[in-house]
Design a protein around this motif. Sequence first.
Motif, PDB file in Angstrom:
ATOM      1  N   ALA A 152       0.940  -1.373   0.039  1.00 33.52           N
ATOM      2  CA  ALA A 152       0.045   0.050   0.166  1.00 33.52           C
ATOM      3  C   ALA A 152       1.053   1.273   0.154  1.00 33.52           C
ATOM      4  N   VAL A 153       1.498   1.559  -1.122  1.00 34.58           N
ATOM      5  CA  VAL A 153       1.410   0.771  -2.322  1.00 34.58           C
ATOM      6  C   VAL A 153       2.816   0.578  -2.665  1.00 34.58           C
ATOM      7  N   SER A 154       2.951  -0.206  -3.953  1.00 39.22           N
ATOM      8  CA  SER A 154       4.120  -0.520  -4.579  1.00 39.22           C
ATOM      9  C   SER A 154       3.909   0.661  -5.799  1.00 39.22           C
ATOM     10  N   VAL A 155       5.050   1.391  -5.802  1.00 40.21           N
ATOM     11  CA  VAL A 155       4.857   2.396  -6.722  1.00 40.21           C
ATOM     12  C   VAL A 155       5.282   2.135  -8.311  1.00 40.21           C
ATOM     13  N   LEU A 156       4.235   2.161  -8.940  1.00 35.62           N
ATOM     14  CA  LEU A 156       4.350   1.604 -10.200  1.00 35.62           C
ATOM     15  C   LEU A 156       5.263   2.250 -11.182  1.00 35.62           C
ATOM     16  N   PRO A 157       5.396   3.629 -11.357  1.00 32.43           N
ATOM     17  CA  PRO A 157       6.193   4.228 -12.284  1.00 32.43           C
ATOM     18  C   PRO A 157       7.683   4.138 -12.095  1.00 32.43           C
ATOM     19  N   ALA A 158       7.984   3.731 -10.846  1.00 30.09           N
ATOM     20  CA  ALA A 158       9.534   3.424 -10.638  1.00 30.09           C
ATOM     21  C   ALA A 158      10.044   2.151 -10.878  1.00 30.09           C
ATOM     22  N   VAL A 159       9.123   1.315 -11.181  1.00 33.04           N
ATOM     23  CA  VAL A 159       9.524  -0.165 -11.614  1.00 33.04           C
ATOM     24  C   VAL A 159       9.031  -0.735 -12.775  1.00 33.04           C
ATOM     25  N   HIS A 160       9.489  -1.690 -13.480  1.00 30.20           N
ATOM     26  CA  HIS A 160       8.971  -2.335 -14.608  1.00 30.20           C
ATOM     27  C   HIS A 160       7.761  -3.179 -14.357  1.00 30.20           C
ATOM     28  N   PRO A 161       6.629  -2.974 -14.883  1.00 29.80           N
ATOM     29  CA  PRO A 161       5.521  -3.857 -14.478  1.00 29.80           C
ATOM     30  C   PRO A 161       5.904  -5.262 -14.856  1.00 29.80           C
ATOM     31  N   VAL A 162       6.336  -5.768 -15.810  1.00 25.75           N
ATOM     32  CA  VAL A 162       6.762  -7.097 -15.547  1.00 25.75           C
ATOM     33  C   VAL A 162       7.477  -7.752 -14.341  1.00 25.75           C
ATOM     34  N   ALA A 163       8.503  -7.137 -13.962  1.00 24.69           N
ATOM     35  CA  ALA A 163       9.277  -7.346 -12.878  1.00 24.69           C
ATOM     36  C   ALA A 163       8.441  -7.399 -11.573  1.00 24.69           C
ATOM     37  N   LEU A 164       7.583  -6.455 -11.491  1.00 25.25           N
ATOM     38  CA  LEU A 164       6.547  -6.475 -10.171  1.00 25.25           C
ATOM     39  C   LEU A 164       5.606  -7.606 -10.360  1.00 25.25           C
ATOM     40  N   GLY A 165       5.030  -7.837 -11.685  1.00 26.36           N
ATOM     41  CA  GLY A 165       4.079  -8.937 -11.978  1.00 26.36           C
ATOM     42  C   GLY A 165       4.657 -10.222 -11.503  1.00 26.36           C
ATOM     43  N   GLU A 166       6.016 -10.453 -12.007  1.00 17.53           N
ATOM     44  CA  GLU A 166       6.554 -11.636 -11.535  1.00 17.53           C
ATOM     45  C   GLU A 166       6.550 -11.709  -9.993  1.00 17.53           C
ATOM     46  N   GLN A 167       7.087 -10.691  -9.239  1.00 16.07           N
ATOM     47  CA  GLN A 167       7.227 -10.818  -7.813  1.00 16.07           C
ATOM     48  C   GLN A 167       5.857 -11.007  -7.198  1.00 16.07           C
ATOM     49  N   ALA A 168       4.866 -10.485  -7.612  1.00 18.66           N
ATOM     50  CA  ALA A 168       3.469 -10.555  -7.184  1.00 18.66           C
ATOM     51  C   ALA A 168       2.896 -11.986  -7.277  1.00 18.66           C
ATOM     52  N   ALA A 169       3.265 -12.689  -8.545  1.00 17.73           N
ATOM     53  CA  ALA A 169       3.040 -13.884  -8.841  1.00 17.73           C
ATOM     54  C   ALA A 169       3.610 -14.841  -8.065  1.00 17.73           C
ATOM     55  N   LEU A 170       4.827 -14.599  -7.760  1.00 16.78           N
ATOM     56  CA  LEU A 170       5.643 -15.545  -6.671  1.00 16.78           C
ATOM     57  C   LEU A 170       5.051 -15.532  -5.085  1.00 16.78           C
ATOM     58  N   LEU A 171       4.719 -14.438  -4.847  1.00 16.12           N
ATOM     59  CA  LEU A 171       4.143 -14.382  -3.469  1.00 16.12           C
ATOM     60  C   LEU A 171       2.861 -14.708  -3.448  1.00 16.12           C
ATOM     61  N   HIS A 172       1.973 -14.491  -4.315  1.00 13.66           N
ATOM     62  CA  HIS A 172       0.464 -15.398  -4.580  1.00 13.66           C
ATOM     63  C   HIS A 172       0.550 -16.731  -4.386  1.00 13.66           C
ATOM     64  N   LEU A 173       1.659 -17.207  -5.167  1.00  8.41           N
ATOM     65  CA  LEU A 173       1.456 -18.706  -5.375  1.00  8.41           C
ATOM     66  C   LEU A 173       2.279 -19.238  -4.129  1.00  8.41           C
ATOM     67  N   THR A 174       3.168 -18.889  -3.569  1.00 14.24           N
ATOM     68  CA  THR A 174       3.838 -19.551  -2.740  1.00 14.24           C
ATOM     69  C   THR A 174       3.299 -19.290  -1.022  1.00 14.24           C
ATOM     70  N   SER A 175       2.323 -18.091  -1.048  1.00 15.27           N
ATOM     71  CA  SER A 175       1.413 -18.107   0.336  1.00 15.27           C
ATOM     72  C   SER A 175       0.353 -18.736   0.156  1.00 15.27           C
ATOM     73  N   GLY A 176      -0.123 -19.329  -0.606  1.00 18.67           N
ATOM     74  CA  GLY A 176      -1.462 -19.941  -0.917  1.00 18.67           C
ATOM     75  C   GLY A 176      -2.426 -18.819  -1.060  1.00 18.67           C
ATOM     76  N   GLY A 177      -2.193 -17.758  -1.875  1.00 20.78           N
ATOM     77  CA  GLY A 177      -3.152 -16.738  -1.990  1.00 20.78           C
ATOM     78  C   GLY A 177      -3.424 -15.818  -1.187  1.00 20.78           C
ATOM     79  N   ARG A 178      -2.627 -15.573  -0.216  1.00 17.92           N
ATOM     80  CA  ARG A 178      -2.440 -14.698   0.694  1.00 17.92           C
ATOM     81  C   ARG A 178      -1.993 -12.985   0.603  1.00 17.92           C
ATOM     82  N   PHE A 179      -1.360 -12.865  -0.677  1.00 19.59           N
ATOM     83  CA  PHE A 179      -1.053 -11.638  -1.018  1.00 19.59           C
ATOM     84  C   PHE A 179      -1.879 -10.845  -1.972  1.00 19.59           C
ATOM     85  N   SER A 180      -2.011  -9.629  -1.748  1.00 18.15           N
ATOM     86  CA  SER A 180      -2.417  -8.548  -2.376  1.00 18.15           C
ATOM     87  C   SER A 180      -1.705  -7.487  -2.822  1.00 18.15           C
TER      88      SER A 180
END
Length: 348
Positions: free
Chosen positions: A74-102
């Motif tokens: 709250a929040v990841s600042v999108l203009p400062a990062v590559h959306p694909v890199a952030l998307g990969e990290q979000a997917a990783l946390l979503h999968l490894t946490s059993g869906g507990r990541f927003s």
Amino acid sequence: MRVGAFVLAAQFPGQGHGEALHRAVRSAEAAEAAGLDSVWLAEHHFVPYGVCPSAVTLAALLLGRTERIRVGTAVSVLPAVHPVALGEQAALLHLTSGGRFSLGVGRGGPWVDLEVFGAGLAAYEKHFPESLDLLLRWLREARVGSEGERFAFREVPVVPRPGDLIGGDGHGPAGPEVVVACTSPATVRLAAERGLPMLLGMHCDDEEKAGMVALWRSHALASGRDPETVAVAAAGHVSAGLVQIADSRTAAEEVLAKAMPGWLKQGLEAHVTVDGRQRAMRDPVRYTELLCRLHPVGPPRLAADRLAATAERTGITRFALLSEGSGDLAATEDNVRRLGAEVLPLLR
């Protein structure tokens, strides 16, 4: 009603970075022990307002240390990062946490961060919609390429796939929840047209938040979204606020009045714009007083009534409440404990 903690990792005067981060981690652990629904992590660069520079990194740590609670940025600042890199990290946390990541994302500000990270002012002023759309495609599709003005690359496979959650029934969301921080009508429209819930700031009162919710709904329906889908997305809106539980309202306000203005003054003054533009800074004392008026600051019954009133006036039933306003670790942990033990039962 879903009540969570909002963690800034604020550096109060006289404190070091390690102390602020330790309090942030302990706040999140205390939130799970207290029965709170979620913890939301802020991200800032180069300022003592908050010393966590990567909300997804801290989220990874906390997801590993907890078992039940939802953890979001709250929040990841999108203009400062590559959306694909952030998307990969979000997917990783979503999968490894059993869906507990927003994943909460936002535009941020015209700060020197844009210069340091090489994004440029246009990433903030012009390219946020492109970045958001690329991020959403990464979280929803099997292969992604881009021919945008800022991002152009050949099609590549999405690895790991956010939808490959172990134990998923195929009927839930394909990837992590995405929430957009909204402070302007333009961003409200952007979120609404994409069917994404909003995160609304703690500086807004109930009337302002109700107006933004109504605007979001009108844009969502006007863009052709199904009313049932709009209702589901609207249920995900999050209201940020401040909480301080004490035996009396006066006692709670005194705790915050003693600590918050010093933190706000040094934290807000440290922000540097990328292009030298002038900006108005809130008066730290008056801002503290405003937050105390707007949010659940006082005894448990007052706090519960304040949250219930906000929910009734705005329709928002998810809260992210800043509990570290005292600047003290023990007081913060006690504040979170009392929120869970004495306020939540009144709401349920």
